[in-house]
Design a protein around this motif. Structure first.
Motif, PDB file in Angstrom:
ATOM      1  N   VAL A  52       0.923  -1.320  -0.275  1.00  0.00           N
ATOM      2  CA  VAL A  52       0.221   0.043  -0.386  1.00  0.00           C
ATOM      3  C   VAL A  52       0.516   1.228   0.301  1.00  0.00           C
ATOM      4  O   VAL A  52       2.279   1.305   0.261  1.00  0.00           O
ATOM      5  CB  VAL A  52      -1.352   0.142   1.228  1.00  0.00           C
ATOM      6  CG1 VAL A  52      -1.993  -1.434   1.254  1.00  0.00           C
ATOM      7  CG2 VAL A  52      -0.365   0.133   2.472  1.00  0.00           C
ATOM      8  N   ILE A  53      -0.254   2.590  -0.640  1.00  0.00           N
ATOM      9  CA  ILE A  53       1.487   3.830  -0.534  1.00  0.00           C
ATOM     10  C   ILE A  53       1.365   4.077   0.850  1.00  0.00           C
ATOM     11  O   ILE A  53       2.131   4.555   1.069  1.00  0.00           O
ATOM     12  CB  ILE A  53      -0.368   4.662  -1.635  1.00  0.00           C
ATOM     13  CG1 ILE A  53       1.124   5.882  -1.659  1.00  0.00           C
ATOM     14  CG2 ILE A  53      -1.362   4.653  -0.684  1.00  0.00           C
ATOM     15  CD1 ILE A  53       0.374   6.292  -2.809  1.00  0.00           C
ATOM     16  N   ASP A  54       0.913   4.027   1.698  1.00  0.00           N
ATOM     17  CA  ASP A  54       0.900   4.489   2.697  1.00  0.00           C
ATOM     18  C   ASP A  54       2.280   4.182   3.685  1.00  0.00           C
ATOM     19  O   ASP A  54       3.257   4.580   4.447  1.00  0.00           O
ATOM     20  CB  ASP A  54      -0.205   4.703   4.146  1.00  0.00           C
ATOM     21  CG  ASP A  54      -1.612   5.059   3.965  1.00  0.00           C
ATOM     22  OD1 ASP A  54      -2.259   4.633   4.279  1.00  0.00           O
ATOM     23  OD2 ASP A  54      -0.996   6.272   3.254  1.00  0.00           O
ATOM     24  N   LYS A  55       2.695   3.041   3.150  1.00  0.00           N
ATOM     25  CA  LYS A  55       3.527   2.024   3.167  1.00  0.00           C
ATOM     26  C   LYS A  55       5.345   2.576   2.591  1.00  0.00           C
ATOM     27  O   LYS A  55       6.141   2.027   3.307  1.00  0.00           O
ATOM     28  CB  LYS A  55       3.318   0.209   3.529  1.00  0.00           C
ATOM     29  CG  LYS A  55       4.624  -0.046   4.659  1.00  0.00           C
ATOM     30  CD  LYS A  55       5.148  -0.186   5.182  1.00  0.00           C
ATOM     31  CE  LYS A  55       6.337  -1.401   5.897  1.00  0.00           C
ATOM     32  NZ  LYS A  55       6.642  -0.642   7.382  1.00  0.00           N
ATOM     33  N   PHE A  56       4.901   2.201   2.155  1.00  0.00           N
ATOM     34  CA  PHE A  56       5.918   2.362   0.230  1.00  0.00           C
ATOM     35  C   PHE A  56       5.053   3.728  -0.655  1.00  0.00           C
ATOM     36  O   PHE A  56       5.167   3.172  -1.783  1.00  0.00           O
ATOM     37  CB  PHE A  56       5.950   0.750  -0.326  1.00  0.00           C
ATOM     38  CG  PHE A  56       5.992  -0.378   0.516  1.00  0.00           C
ATOM     39  CD1 PHE A  56       5.383  -1.346   1.014  1.00  0.00           C
ATOM     40  CD2 PHE A  56       7.384  -0.742   0.893  1.00  0.00           C
ATOM     41  CE1 PHE A  56       5.593  -2.138   1.563  1.00  0.00           C
ATOM     42  CE2 PHE A  56       7.620  -1.861   1.704  1.00  0.00           C
ATOM     43  CZ  PHE A  56       6.946  -3.005   2.498  1.00  0.00           C
ATOM     44  N   PRO A  57       4.974   4.718  -0.019  1.00  0.00           N
ATOM     45  CA  PRO A  57       5.433   5.628  -1.200  1.00  0.00           C
ATOM     46  C   PRO A  57       6.351   5.705  -2.311  1.00  0.00           C
ATOM     47  O   PRO A  57       7.308   5.853  -2.014  1.00  0.00           O
ATOM     48  CB  PRO A  57       5.508   6.923  -0.280  1.00  0.00           C
ATOM     49  CG  PRO A  57       5.807   6.213   1.226  1.00  0.00           C
ATOM     50  CD  PRO A  57       5.921   4.926   1.582  1.00  0.00           C
TER      51      PRO A  57
END
Lengths: 110, 116
Positions: free
Chosen positions: B62-67
């Motif tokens: 997910v983007i929050d974890k792996f921007p």
């Protein structure tokens, strides 16, 4: 969903012997890749196979592709210690990213 | 062939912190990807880095974890946020070769991350 299976996962070979690593994929794929990875290193591209019946050779390694059987093979001829590494096959279709097999850890012993 | 560099090559980080990994390519490429390789495992795709738009994430990422950022056709960053020991892996940037390179897909040298 494209899935890629390799076997064997571990292979211990004697120097001078021949062996084959197999790579099966689950759905239509138009590109099949073979990579080599040495411990602690990144991936080194070995072969890209694009069409049915494609065969490529580099030194003691030869790769082939049978799209009807959804099978690629990596054949090792007269193995030498320097070939010890992990070998990955990977497949993709169209613009989709590569899907990797689990890798075959090859150890060539004297 | 495309030449890819990554920074840092390795890092040891504390739980709860974040690390940004940079990927630089020596030529313009359309397709750029980020992969993760956990110890002794194969490669798993995290996301496709799209130039000028949001990255496309694979299931489980997910983007929050792996921007991810991709400001141009030669550069991308991956941030591993709020790290835990399970994030200890090698992170690899990958690109598809341009015209005349026969659809080769190249990999950077990787960033070896250890989270304590």
């Amino acid at each position: 969903e494209l899935k890629v299976e390799q076997n064997p996962l571990f292979l211990s070979m004697q120097e001078g012997k021949n062996y084959t690593i197999y790579c099966n994929y689950s759905t239509t794929s138009d590109r099949l890749y073979w990579y080599r990875q040495d411990p602690g290193k990144s991936l080194e591209s070995l072969f890209v196979l694009l069409s049915n019946g494609a065969v490529k050779q580099e030194g003691r390694l030869m790769a082939s592709l049978d799209t009807k059987a959804r099978l690629s093979t990596l054949h090792i001829t007269a193995a030498v210690h320097d070939l010890s590494a992990t070998y990955f096959c990977a497949a993709s279709s169209g613009n989709t990213p590569l899907v990797f097999g689990k890798g075959t850890r090859l150890s060539v012993i004297a | 062939s495309a030449v890819i560099s990554q920074k840092p090559s390795r890092d040891i980080c504390q739980r709860g912190t974040s690390l940004t990994i940079q990927c630089q390519v020596d030529s313009q490429v359309t397709m750029m990807f980020w992969y993760r390789q956990q110890p002794g495992q194969s490669l798993t795709l995290i996301a496709t880095a799209n130039q000028g738009s949001e990255a496309t994430y694979e299931s489980g990422f997910v983007i929050d974890k792996f921007p991810i950022s991709r400001p141009n056709l030669t550069f991308s960053t991956l941030t591993v946020s709020n790290m835990s020991p399970e994030d200890s892996s090698i992170y690899l940037c990958s690109v598809v070769g341009g015209e005349g390179q026969g659809l080769e897909q190249y990999f950077g040298p990787g960033t070896r991350l250890t989270v304590t």
